[in-house]
Enzyme design. Structure first.
Site, mmCIF file in Angstrom:
data_model
loop_
_atom_site.group_PDB
_atom_site.id
_atom_site.type_symbol
_atom_site.label_atom_id
_atom_site.label_comp_id
_atom_site.label_asym_id
_atom_site.label_seq_id
_atom_site.Cartn_x
_atom_site.Cartn_y
_atom_site.Cartn_z
ATOM 1 N N LYS A 187 -0.529 10.763 -98.750
ATOM 2 C CA LYS A 187 -1.534 11.217 -98.688
ATOM 3 C C LYS A 187 -1.591 12.649 -99.237
ATOM 4 O O LYS A 187 -1.449 13.660 -98.327
ATOM 5 C CB LYS A 187 -2.059 11.301 -97.147
ATOM 6 C CG LYS A 187 -3.544 11.349 -97.108
ATOM 7 C CD LYS A 187 -3.973 11.948 -95.887
ATOM 8 C CE LYS A 187 -4.022 13.395 -95.404
ATOM 9 N NZ LYS A 187 -5.053 13.925 -96.474
ATOM 10 N N GLU A 263 7.141 21.356 -92.724
ATOM 11 C CA GLU A 263 7.318 22.522 -94.065
ATOM 12 C C GLU A 263 5.863 23.453 -93.615
ATOM 13 O O GLU A 263 4.919 22.676 -94.132
ATOM 14 C CB GLU A 263 7.453 22.342 -95.208
ATOM 15 C CG GLU A 263 8.862 21.559 -95.482
ATOM 16 C CD GLU A 263 9.222 21.468 -96.948
ATOM 17 O OE1 GLU A 263 8.338 21.350 -97.767
ATOM 18 O OE2 GLU A 263 10.618 21.316 -97.274
ATOM 19 N N CYS A 297 2.788 29.647 -99.120
ATOM 20 C CA CYS A 297 3.343 29.666 -97.786
ATOM 21 C C CYS A 297 4.361 30.800 -97.733
ATOM 22 O O CYS A 297 4.071 31.354 -96.512
ATOM 23 C CB CYS A 297 4.042 28.216 -97.517
ATOM 24 S SG CYS A 297 5.222 27.835 -98.706
ATOM 25 N N GLU A 398 -1.521 34.014 -89.943
ATOM 26 C CA GLU A 398 -1.432 33.661 -91.703
ATOM 27 C C GLU A 398 -2.953 33.575 -92.060
ATOM 28 O O GLU A 398 -3.717 33.076 -91.494
ATOM 29 C CB GLU A 398 -0.852 32.188 -91.674
ATOM 30 C CG GLU A 398 -0.820 31.789 -93.192
ATOM 31 C CD GLU A 398 -0.174 30.590 -93.439
ATOM 32 O OE1 GLU A 398 -0.511 29.447 -92.702
ATOM 33 O OE2 GLU A 398 0.679 30.315 -94.229
HETATM 34 P P1 NAD Z 1 -3.579 21.499 -93.298
HETATM 35 O O1 NAD Z 1 -2.451 21.523 -92.268
HETATM 36 O O2 NAD Z 1 -4.749 21.581 -93.075
HETATM 37 O O3 NAD Z 1 -3.448 20.272 -94.259
HETATM 38 C C1 NAD Z 1 -2.330 19.695 -94.855
HETATM 39 C C2 NAD Z 1 -2.373 18.169 -95.016
HETATM 40 O O4 NAD Z 1 -2.457 17.595 -93.537
HETATM 41 C C3 NAD Z 1 -3.524 17.614 -95.682
HETATM 42 O O5 NAD Z 1 -3.259 16.562 -96.406
HETATM 43 C C4 NAD Z 1 -4.599 17.298 -94.614
HETATM 44 O O6 NAD Z 1 -5.540 16.414 -94.846
HETATM 45 C C5 NAD Z 1 -3.497 16.710 -93.511
HETATM 46 N N1 NAD Z 1 -3.860 16.395 -92.293
HETATM 47 C C6 NAD Z 1 -4.803 17.373 -91.682
HETATM 48 N N2 NAD Z 1 -4.753 17.101 -90.279
HETATM 49 C C7 NAD Z 1 -3.851 15.950 -90.034
HETATM 50 C C8 NAD Z 1 -3.548 15.129 -88.803
HETATM 51 N N3 NAD Z 1 -4.150 15.309 -87.778
HETATM 52 N N4 NAD Z 1 -2.847 14.243 -89.006
HETATM 53 C C9 NAD Z 1 -2.120 13.835 -90.342
HETATM 54 N N5 NAD Z 1 -2.582 14.725 -91.371
HETATM 55 C C10 NAD Z 1 -3.429 15.528 -91.412
HETATM 56 O O7 NAD Z 1 -3.021 22.750 -94.626
HETATM 57 P P2 NAD Z 1 -3.746 23.055 -95.773
HETATM 58 O O8 NAD Z 1 -4.691 23.999 -95.367
HETATM 59 O O9 NAD Z 1 -3.888 21.853 -96.716
HETATM 60 O O10 NAD Z 1 -2.432 23.921 -96.552
HETATM 61 C C11 NAD Z 1 -2.373 25.220 -96.194
HETATM 62 C C12 NAD Z 1 -0.989 25.329 -95.227
HETATM 63 O O11 NAD Z 1 -0.051 24.739 -95.451
HETATM 64 C C13 NAD Z 1 -0.659 26.807 -94.908
HETATM 65 O O12 NAD Z 1 -0.496 27.190 -93.696
HETATM 66 C C14 NAD Z 1 0.553 26.936 -95.696
HETATM 67 O O13 NAD Z 1 1.635 28.105 -95.285
HETATM 68 C C15 NAD Z 1 0.945 25.693 -95.720
HETATM 69 N N6 NAD Z 1 1.932 25.487 -96.582
HETATM 70 C C16 NAD Z 1 3.663 25.302 -96.441
HETATM 71 C C17 NAD Z 1 4.576 25.209 -97.273
HETATM 72 C C18 NAD Z 1 5.945 25.164 -96.954
HETATM 73 O O14 NAD Z 1 6.637 24.703 -97.781
HETATM 74 N N7 NAD Z 1 6.397 25.629 -95.812
HETATM 75 C C19 NAD Z 1 4.245 25.099 -98.784
HETATM 76 C C20 NAD Z 1 2.699 24.924 -98.813
HETATM 77 C C21 NAD Z 1 1.827 25.183 -97.627
#
Ligand code: NAD
Length: 495
Positions: A187, A263, A297, A398
């Site tokens: 997804k 992650e 991230c 963050e």
């Molecule tokens: P997010 O957590 O809002 O969403 C990430 C994904 O999770 C999306 O596909 C979203 O639709 C899905 N999602 C949201 N709620 C959900 C739920 N309840 N159940 C299942 N899936 C759900 O994050 P974002 O805004 O898309 O991305 C930014 C974040 O990602 C930042 O915090 C960043 O640091 C982190 N990030 C971490 C890494 C890493 O490798 N550690 C890499 C890239 C981004």
């Protein structure tokens, strides 16, 4: 099967991304769709099916059947390797198209998509295909019993990815899961579904059997992602995204005891000592926070500079930040594109306002870019803030944007204490010419990755992940093998 995506020119047709379930492009069960927009000018660039729980369940059923009855888990790793290499070749052949889709969907500068991320997508596929094919099985001869280890696939894998490096991060999960013989439901983030949709088509055309990779689009919570994280037919969940979402996913998965690799977010410290080579430290520190518009991230968003060099460092750092060309990501001279969406821009600017209330001084940047055509997009300039403490909310939470807090320190012990004073623990960045100091700091730093005199370098064999609220588990090389397989001990009496 086509999404109607023209090869490189986005101006004539709007793509429509559908779910990929059981080898077919399908609409949502409830017929709903949503729009995906270009962060450059907020124009609609595509329609996307909006999945409900019913679509998530359909995808899990498809992946389950492909795993229980299909050829993929039963192939040899070398047979799977061949198909994954063919998919990588297809990614290379469609690199321009994929890079352009990534640019218009995420605002990523085309140069980075073309020369950084799409080659990495192909590398993810080739690396894990080769790694799985070369994974040995250990033997433990012990008297009358011979023990050996097997690494059978875990089963059905849910992969949930974010919007900041859409296809690169999606394939960071999908490639090892497939290479070790699992079937997958992916997804992608709702902000950036297009490259994943196109990737699914390319994978099928390259010979991936039906049902092995399913892709569903939509939102989390009780929509399409609901069953993906709570259905007992799912054997592994690999997630990249925010710490808050990670916690929710782990809570849902705990009901079924489904293993989760998470992650998550970061607030990484970047420590510059007075013995650092500033010709390296300044540009690398600029890159560490402003690459990808700060939507990275492991961005070095807390910048600790030893007091004696602070004036010179800050002057050079600010000058280079101001040299960054903010603009249309498709323009070859642009070095920083827009933020992903209005809501995120509001969040980033909200933190800059908070920094002002917390006593910070905005040295450069600090308000939305509205010149020319950028007025319609979500542009925010490189923003440098001084006068904050590490305890301020601006320095602790963050922001995920081009905003850095510059904070002085005096001693190595203080630098280490400040670096480790964060609930996050994703990465640390360090500039020094003292070898012993570099090793001392790396050993004591509470972070999953430490970069010394460099940034962004990766070796896919090494562990990647975070500690604290930055993650649970590690992926990469053998760490991905251990997560995406069910390591099994076999004991055989030999005489
Ligand atoms: P997010 O957590 O809002 O969403 C990430 C994904 O999770 C999306 O596909 C979203 O639709 C899905 N999602 C949201 N709620 C959900 C739920 N309840 N159940 C299942 N899936 C759900 O994050 P974002 O805004 O898309 O991305 C930014 C974040 O990602 C930042 O915090 C960043 O640091 C982190 N990030 C971490 C890494 C890493 O490798 N550690 C890499 C890239 C981004």
């Amino acid at each position: 099967m086509t999404l109607g995506i023209p090869t490189t020119d986005m101006s004539h047709a709007l793509p429509c991304a559908r779910h990929l379930i059981d080898g077919r492009a399908v609409e949502s069960a409830n017929g709903e769709t949503f729009e995906t927009r270009d962060p450059h000018d907020n124009s609609v660039i595509g329609t996307v099916v909006r999945g409900s729980a019913a679509d998530g369940e359909r995808a899990i059923k498809s992946a389950r059947r492909a795993f229980d009855e299909g050829p993929w888990p039963r192939m040899t790793p070398r047979e799977r390797r061949k198909i994954l290499h063919d998919i990588a070749d297809a990614v290379d052949a469609h690199r321009d198209e994929l890079a352009m889709l990534e640019t218009v969907d995420s605002g990523k500068i085309t140069r980075q998509a073309l020369h950084g991320e799409m080659p990495r997508v192909a590398q993810n596929l080739r690396f894990f295909a080769d790694y799985a094919a070369m994974t040995p099985s250990e033997a433990y001869p012990d008297g009358a019993v011979l023990g050996y280890t097997l690494y059978p696939p875990a089963g059905v894998v849910t992969a949930i990815s974010p919007w900041n490096a859409p296809l690169m991060l999606a394939t960071w999960k999908v490639a090892p899961a497939l290479a070790f013989g699992n079937t997958v439901v992916l997804k992608p983030a709702p902000q950036t579904p297009l490259t994943a949709a196109r990737f699914g088509e390319l994978a099928l055309a390259a010979g991936l059997p039906e049902g092995v990779l399913n892709i569903v689009h939509g939102f989390g919570g009780d929509e399409v992602a609901g069953p993906l994280v709570s259905d007992p037919r799912v054997d592994r969940i690999t997630f990249t995204g925010s710490s808050a979402t990670g916690a929710r996913i782990m809570a849902a998965a705990a009901e079924q005891l489904t293993p989760v690799s998470a992650e998550l977010g970061g607030k990484s410290a970047n420590v510059v000592f007075d013995d650092a080579d500033l010709d390296i430290a300044v540009p690398e520190s600029v890159k560490a926070i402003f690459a990808g518009s700060g939507q990275v991230c492991f961005a070095g968003s807390r910048l600790f500079v030893q007091r004696g060099i602070l004036p010179e460092f800050l002057a050079r750092f600010t000058a280079q930040a101001e040299d960054i060309v903010v603009g249309d990501p498709k323009n070859p001279s642009t070095s920083m594109g827009p933020l992903i969406e209005q809501r995120h821009l509001d969040k980033v600017h909200g933190y800059v306002e908070l920094a002002r209330r917390e006593g910070g001084t905005v040295v450069t940047g600090g308000s939305r870019v509205t010149t020319g055509e950028m007025a319609r997009g979500f542009y925010y300039p490189p923003t440098v803030i001084t006068g904050l403490t590490n305890e301020s909310r601006t320095a602790q939470e963050e922001i995920f944007g081009p905003v850095v807090a510059v904070i002085p320190f005096d001693t190595e012990q203080e630098a280490l204490r400040l670096a480790n004073s964060s609930p996050y623990g994703l990465a640390g960045i360090l500039f020094t010419t003292h070898l012993d100091r570099a090793h001392r700091m790396a050993a004591a730093w509470q972070a999953g990755t430490v970069w010394v005199n460099c940034f962004f370098e990766r070796d896919l064999r090494m562990p990647f992940g975070g500690q604290g609220i930055s993650g649970v588990g590690r992926e990469g090389g053998q760490y991905s093998r251990d997560f995406f397989t069910e390591p099994r001990a076999v004991m055989v009496r030999t005489h």
